[in-house]
Design a protein around this motif. Structure first.
Motif, mmCIF file in Angstrom:
data_model
loop_
_atom_site.group_PDB
_atom_site.id
_atom_site.type_symbol
_atom_site.label_atom_id
_atom_site.label_comp_id
_atom_site.label_asym_id
_atom_site.label_seq_id
_atom_site.Cartn_x
_atom_site.Cartn_y
_atom_site.Cartn_z
ATOM 1 N N GLU A 20 9.569 -24.262 3.735
ATOM 2 C CA GLU A 20 9.512 -22.912 3.159
ATOM 3 C C GLU A 20 8.494 -22.841 2.023
ATOM 4 O O GLU A 20 7.715 -21.900 1.918
ATOM 5 N N LYS A 21 8.499 -23.852 1.184
ATOM 6 C CA LYS A 21 7.538 -23.904 0.083
ATOM 7 C C LYS A 21 6.114 -24.054 0.610
ATOM 8 O O LYS A 21 5.163 -23.448 0.089
ATOM 9 N N THR A 24 4.960 -20.675 1.976
ATOM 10 C CA THR A 24 4.683 -19.741 0.886
ATOM 11 C C THR A 24 3.310 -20.006 0.281
ATOM 12 O O THR A 24 2.526 -19.083 0.033
ATOM 13 N N ARG A 25 3.017 -21.271 0.071
ATOM 14 C CA ARG A 25 1.708 -21.634 -0.492
ATOM 15 C C ARG A 25 0.577 -21.321 0.484
ATOM 16 O O ARG A 25 -0.460 -20.769 0.098
ATOM 17 N N ALA A 26 0.780 -21.657 1.771
ATOM 18 C CA ALA A 26 -0.265 -21.443 2.774
ATOM 19 C C ALA A 26 -0.556 -19.956 2.963
ATOM 20 O O ALA A 26 -1.719 -19.552 3.061
ATOM 21 N N SER A 27 0.491 -19.128 3.021
ATOM 22 C CA SER A 27 0.292 -17.689 3.229
ATOM 23 C C SER A 27 -0.369 -17.054 2.013
ATOM 24 O O SER A 27 -1.165 -16.116 2.144
ATOM 25 N N ARG A 28 -0.093 -17.574 0.825
ATOM 26 C CA ARG A 28 -0.763 -17.078 -0.382
ATOM 27 C C ARG A 28 -2.251 -17.402 -0.326
ATOM 28 O O ARG A 28 -3.103 -16.553 -0.632
ATOM 29 N N ASP A 29 -2.568 -18.629 0.074
ATOM 30 C CA ASP A 29 -3.974 -19.019 0.205
ATOM 31 C C ASP A 29 -4.682 -18.151 1.249
ATOM 32 O O ASP A 29 -5.836 -17.752 1.055
ATOM 33 N N TRP A 67 0.615 -27.929 3.981
ATOM 34 C CA TRP A 67 1.579 -28.649 4.812
ATOM 35 C C TRP A 67 1.915 -29.992 4.174
ATOM 36 O O TRP A 67 3.055 -30.422 4.137
ATOM 37 N N GLY A 68 0.891 -30.649 3.654
ATOM 38 C CA GLY A 68 1.073 -31.886 2.907
ATOM 39 C C GLY A 68 1.455 -33.088 3.750
ATOM 40 O O GLY A 68 1.880 -32.970 4.895
ATOM 41 N N ASN A 69 1.249 -34.247 3.190
ATOM 42 C CA ASN A 69 1.640 -35.514 3.809
ATOM 43 C C ASN A 69 1.109 -35.636 5.239
ATOM 44 O O ASN A 69 1.830 -35.982 6.166
ATOM 45 N N TRP A 156 3.654 -21.312 14.688
ATOM 46 C CA TRP A 156 4.168 -20.224 13.843
ATOM 47 C C TRP A 156 3.578 -20.297 12.438
ATOM 48 O O TRP A 156 3.348 -19.262 11.790
ATOM 49 N N PHE A 157 3.332 -21.506 11.974
ATOM 50 C CA PHE A 157 2.783 -21.718 10.636
ATOM 51 C C PHE A 157 1.354 -21.179 10.565
ATOM 52 O O PHE A 157 0.975 -20.487 9.619
ATOM 53 N N VAL A 158 0.580 -21.488 11.591
ATOM 54 C CA VAL A 158 -0.823 -21.069 11.638
ATOM 55 C C VAL A 158 -0.942 -19.559 11.873
ATOM 56 O O VAL A 158 -1.667 -18.858 11.157
#
Length: 269
Positions: A20-21, A24-29, A67-69, A156-158
Motif C-alpha cells: 500500500e505504501k 501510494t508513493r508510485a502513484s504520487r510520482d 516497489w523497492g527491494n 495492477w500496480f503499473v
C-alpha cells in the motif's frame, strides 16, 4: 546464467514489502511526472485507428524505486549489420532483467532496435559520430530496461499509476491557456520537424476549427512519443504522405497523327 549471478550477488532486504505504501508513493510520482510518464502512438489502418501506449522509462524507474527491494538492468546481447531491402543498417539487441529480491520472481526480456545513421553534420567528426551511435544504443537499452520493469511488476500496480499520470497530464493541458493557444503550440512544435497544419489535420481526420481538447491531447502524446524516441516523425505521418501527382502527358505536336500516317504510306517496307 548471468541472470542467476545477478540474483546471487544482490543483497536482499529482510523486510516485508508494504504494498500500500509502495503504491501510494508510485502513484504520487506518476502524477508529478504527468505527460512525461507515458507514451501514446496512434496508427491508422483500414480497420480504424489503433493506439499503442505504455509507461516511459522515467515512470518505470519510479515504479522500480517505489516497489523497492528489486533489481533491474539491461545488458547488450548482440550488435550486427542487417540489410532491409537495399538499406544496410546496424541493429543492437539488449536483454532487460528484473528480479524481485523479496519473492525471488525474476524475468528477462529482449528488445532489438536499429541504430540510425548519424546526420551529415556529425558523420564527418569521429567523436560526434561515436557519441551519436552511443545515444542510439542507449535508447534501445532504456527500452529493454523499461520493458523488463513493466513486465516484472504486477499489472495492477503499473496500470493504476499509468492512469494517474494520464489524468494529471489531461488536467494540466489547458491550465493557464486557451484551446486556441494549445492548438497553436502543437502546430508550432510539429512545424519544427517539418510538418504543416494540413499534416496534423489529416492525422486527426478533421480541420483545425474542429479540434477539441482530446485532439490536442492526442497530438501532445504523439509529440512526446517522438521526443522520447518511442517512434519517429516519419513513422507517424508515413501513411499520410501524399504522392506527387504524375506529370501530365505531353501533348503530341500538332498534325503528328497525319505526319505519322504519311510516313507509313511512303515506307518502302
Amino acid at each position: 546464467a548471468r541472470q542467476v549471478f545477478d540474483y546471487m550477488v544482490a543483497q536482499p532486504i529482510i523486510r516485508e514489502r508494504d504494498i500500500e505504501k509502495a503504491y501510494t508513493r508510485a502513484s504520487r510520482d506518476a502524477e508529478l511526472l504527468g505527460e512525461d510518464a507515458y507514451y501514446s502512438i496512434k496508427f491508422n489502418s483500414k480497420d480504424g485507428p489503433t493506439y499503442i501506449e505504455g509507461p516511459s522509462i522515467k515512470l518505470a524507474r519510479s515504479l522500480q524505486s517505489a516497489w523497492g527491494n528489486c533489481l533491474a538492468r539491461a545488458r547488450k546481447v548482440e550488435e550486427k549489420e542487417v540489410v532491409y531491402g537495399n538499406v544496410r543498417t546496424r541493429v543492437v539487441r539488449y536483454e532487460g532483467i528484473f528480479i524481485d529480491l523479496e519473492t525471488g520472481s525474476n524475468l528477462s526480456i529482449e528488445y532489438e532496435g536499429a541504430l540510425r545513421s548519424a546526420p551529415a553534420k556529425f558523420a564527418a567528426n569521429p567523436d560526434e559520430s561515436a557519441r551519436w551511435y552511443s545515444m542510439q544504443s542507449l535508447v534501445v537499452q532504456s527500452k529493454a530496461l523499461r520493458n523488463a520493469v513493466v513486465n516484472g511488476l504486477p499489472a495492477w500496480f503499473v496500470l493504476g499509476c499509468l492512469k494517474r499520470a494520464r489524468a494529471s497530464a489531461n488536467n494540466e493541458l489547458l491550465k493557464g491557456t486557451t484551446l486556441e493557444k494549445a492548438c497553436q503550440m502543437m502546430i508550432d512544435a510539429f512545424a519544427a520537424r517539418g510538418k504543416k497544419q494540413a499534416d496534423l489535420e489529416r492525422l486527426l481526420g478533421k480541420p483545425l476549427i474542429g479540434w477539441s481538447p482530446s485532439d490536442v491531447m492526442e497530438l501532445r502524446d504523439t509529440w512526446n512519443s517522438v521526443k522520447a524516441n518511442e517512434t519517429t516523425i516519419d513513422a507517424v505521418f508515413a501513411e499520410f504522405e501524399v504522392d506527387q501527382p504524375a506529370a501530365a502527358p505531353t501533348k503530341p505536336p500538332k498534325n503528328a497523327a497525319l505526319k505519322a500516317k504519311a510516313a507509313e504510306s511512303t515506307d518502302p517496307n
